[in-house]
Design a protein around this motif. Structure first.
Motif, PDB file in Angstrom:
ATOM      1  N   ASN A 105     -29.298  99.919  16.980  1.00 29.91           N
ATOM      2  CA  ASN A 105     -30.102  98.211  17.339  1.00 29.91           C
ATOM      3  C   ASN A 105     -31.271  98.432  19.067  1.00 29.91           C
ATOM      4  O   ASN A 105     -31.197  98.325  19.167  1.00 29.91           O
ATOM      5  CB  ASN A 105     -29.202  97.421  17.992  1.00 29.91           C
ATOM      6  N   ARG A 107     -33.667  95.801  18.907  1.00 28.61           N
ATOM      7  CA  ARG A 107     -32.720  95.032  18.836  1.00 28.61           C
ATOM      8  C   ARG A 107     -32.516  94.489  16.929  1.00 28.61           C
ATOM      9  O   ARG A 107     -32.681  92.859  16.837  1.00 28.61           O
ATOM     10  CB  ARG A 107     -34.098  93.825  19.607  1.00 28.61           C
ATOM     11  N   VAL A 165     -30.095  95.126  14.887  1.00 27.35           N
ATOM     12  CA  VAL A 165     -28.943  94.527  14.213  1.00 27.35           C
ATOM     13  C   VAL A 165     -27.840  93.328  15.010  1.00 27.35           C
ATOM     14  O   VAL A 165     -27.180  92.536  14.376  1.00 27.35           O
ATOM     15  CB  VAL A 165     -27.404  95.527  13.321  1.00 27.35           C
ATOM     16  N   VAL A 219     -30.203 101.557   9.391  1.00 26.18           N
ATOM     17  CA  VAL A 219     -29.612 100.400   9.601  1.00 26.18           C
ATOM     18  C   VAL A 219     -28.956  99.150   8.315  1.00 26.18           C
ATOM     19  O   VAL A 219     -29.878  99.526   7.298  1.00 26.18           O
ATOM     20  CB  VAL A 219     -30.698  99.076  10.223  1.00 26.18           C
TER      21      VAL A 219
END
Length: 599
Positions: free
Chosen positions: A130, A133, A135, A592
């Motif tokens: 993350n 920024r 997920v 991700v």
């Protein structure tokens, strides 16, 4: 004499044990003390004590025998404490009574509850890195270790989603493009709608641009950065209807639909690596193009021999070009890794081209040339040489420096009543040092296809057709270093009021493997996984609620029950009062992962 006698009494005599024994039993002299009255009373007291102890022992023995026990064992204090602390063994805890058929299905099946929750609460679960920024758009935490929902998408259905470490892109149900992440806008705390009104259906992402395919077949190339979208040139779309006029697009974008399409031919599928993209048309033709702005493809991934920055045709650098060497092969599937490409045709053949530094093309590495710039036929039939089976490639998948192909084989049977059995296999090749080949080993370079056991030669019984059928692979989502595989096993999503209370829904099996540096596998651990593995259900709160309800422990901490995540296949269901065809899909990106409700 007196001195000698005194010395003999005060000095002890050391006797041999045998002599000591004989002296004590036969030759012991009787002393005066033995006949003293006090000594006689002490002997009598000893005899009475022995008699008392003997009587007590006899009583205890009789009591133990009467109660079916025994005292013929040594019991230590530690053992008695341990026996008192050990709880009574409980084989199974009774669950509460069900209040309805549906409630009973929820209680007896975690999979049924998962399917139900996926319809009642559509949205996006995401996990992994993350730092951009992506997920968790509103959070500054560096990792999301286990699947959690992105609140912005709660109750929303999507057509597609693509994720990178620093940016994300999605198409909502209306066909509009949404973007988020620090590479898009460092100030944005949630997804923002950018390209509107174009009825988009599919996405592909490169290093710094987004490719979007509209239902009409139009292909858009859009910068990731919001600043570039605002400052760049905005195209004007003209309608094919006379006197309808034209409409501008509100973000900077390039239209990259191939110009040489035939009558009624349109682009139906797109796929992109870091710097290149493939476009597949409804006629089975394949076009390639530069998909990024930072670097031009230089590793043969465009599939056009000799095509470099210096030799490119006149015009924009990212115009699509047909791969003419594939003419005559009606292509049905395309896939792209970071710098390589795979395609397969309707006849069951597979071709690969581009970077081969890790064997991701399925050919032996050539130190004189690390890439192949023309589509080359994979010798898949050799994989089954000597078996008498006919092999046909059914699909291709790629990501990072790794490739996968699925093959179905059939051994001819000359009996019309008993046709040959179909077997479905999955093969992997390329880079596998972090386990992404899925073969249970850590392989730096694998330049020939190797069978993936977890997805090969599997069968199941189909009760509907009363037959044994192969378990095929529905699809793979391949990130740069980790993979998710969805099985096409028999699922059940039609159970309703007319069915018995013990009939339940269940979905498809889904497994994850590969690099887990950023917790992108979803197991909550950080170790790499070389063997495809299951993870726990996404909605862990609902799972805990189910466990507490089942055990009647509404206010207590439930015992941990392990159930695996199953992904819900496509089904027509009612969401917010309207009938919708929806399924759950998985998407692996660069560090991700996401599972979303797709229309």
């Amino acid at each position: 004499m007196i001195g000698a006698r005194s010395l003999s009494r005060s000095t002890p005599r050391l006797l041999h044990p045998a002599q000591s024994c004989r002296l004590s039993t036969k030759a012991r002299p009787q002393t005066r003390a033995a006949t003293h009255p006090y000594a006689q009373r002490r002997q009598q007291h000893f005899v009475r004590s022995v008699a008392t102890v003997t009587a007590l022992w006899a009583t205890a023995t009789a009591w133990q025998w009467y109660n079916g026990g025994t005292i013929f064992r040594e019991v230590h204090a530690e053992e008695r404490v341990k026996e008192q602390e050990e709880p009574e063994l409980a084989l199974e805890k009774p669950r509460r009574a069900a209040t309805s058929k549906e409630d009973n299905r929820d209680l007896i099946s975690s999979q049924h509850l998962q399917v139900k929750k996926s319809w009642e609460n559509p949205g996006v679960y995401a996990w992994g890195s993350n730092v951009g920024r992506v997920v968790a758009p509103g959070s500054s935490q560096p990792y999301v270790k286990t699947p959690q929902r992105i609140p912005f998408f709660d109750g929303k259905l999507l057509k597609d989603i693509k994720l990178d470490t620093s940016f994300g892109a999605a198409i909502n149900e209306k066909g509009d493009l949404l973007q988020w992440g620090t590479a898009f806008d460092k100030e944005a705390m949630e997804p923002v709608t950018t390209l509107r009104g174009q009825n988009l259906i599919q996405l592909a992402i490169s290093r710094d641009r987004i490719l979007a395919l509209a239902k009409s077949g139009t292909v858009y190339s859009i910068p990731v950065s919001r600043e570039e979208q605002v400052a760049g040139k905005k195209p004007i779309l003209s309608s094919w209807l006379p006197f309808w006029g034209s409409s501008p697009i509100d973000v900077s974008a390039r239209i990259r639909t191939p110009e040489s399409l035939g009558w009624n031919e349109r682009v139906t599928n797109i796929s992109s690596g870091l710097e290149h993209a493939l476009l597949l048309t409804s006629s089975g033709r394949v076009f390639s193009m530069a998909s990024g702005s930072e670097h031009y493809p230089t590793r043969g991934e465009l599939g056009i021999p000799g095509l470099q920055w210096e030799t490119r045709p006149a015009g924009a650098f990212d115009l699509p070009h047909e791969i003419t060497t594939l003419k005559g092969f009606p292509i049905s599937n395309i896939a792209t890794g970071d710098h390589h490409s795979l395609v397969s045709d309707a006849a069951g053949r597979a071709f690969s081209f581009g970077d081969n530094s890790a064997g991701q093309l399925g050919f032996e590495f050539n130190p004189d040339s690390s890439f192949i710039d023309a589509p080359s036929l994979l010798p898949t039939q050799k994989l089954y040489s000597g078996s008498g089976q006919q092999a046909s490639v059914t699909n291709v998948f790629a990501g990072g420096k790794t490739s996968f192909i699925t093959i179905e084989t059939i051994k001819p049977n000359f009996s019309a009543k008993a046709p040959g059995r179909i077997t479905a296999d999955t093969w992997a090749f390329g880079y596998g040092l972090t386990g992404q080949l899925g073969m249970g080993r850590w392989i730096h370079t694998q330049n020939s296809p190797m069978k993936v056991p977890s997805f090969s030669s599997l069968f199941e019984y189909d009760e509907t057709n009363d037959s044994v059928i192969p378990i095929r692979l529905a699809y793979l989502s391949v990130g740069d270093k980790h993979v998710a595989g969805v099985m096409d096993n028999v699922a059940s999503v039609n159970v309703g009021r007319k069915h018995t209370e013990n009939e339940t829904n269940w979905g498809r099996d889904i497994l994850f493997w590969g690099n887990n540096e950023f917790y992108q596998i979803g197991s909550g651990k950080r170790n790499n996984v070389s063997q495809p593995t299951y993870i726990e259900p996404l909605d862990r709160a609902a799972e805990s609620e189910r466990t507490m309800s089942m055990l009647g422990l509404a206010k207590q901490k439930p015992e941990k029950e392990m159930h695996r995540f199953q992904i819900t296949p496509r089904q027509n269901v009612k969401i917010e009062g309207r009938n919708v065809s929806v399924e759950q899909r998985v998407e692996c990106g660069r560090g991700v992962t996401a599972v979303f409700s797709a229309v």
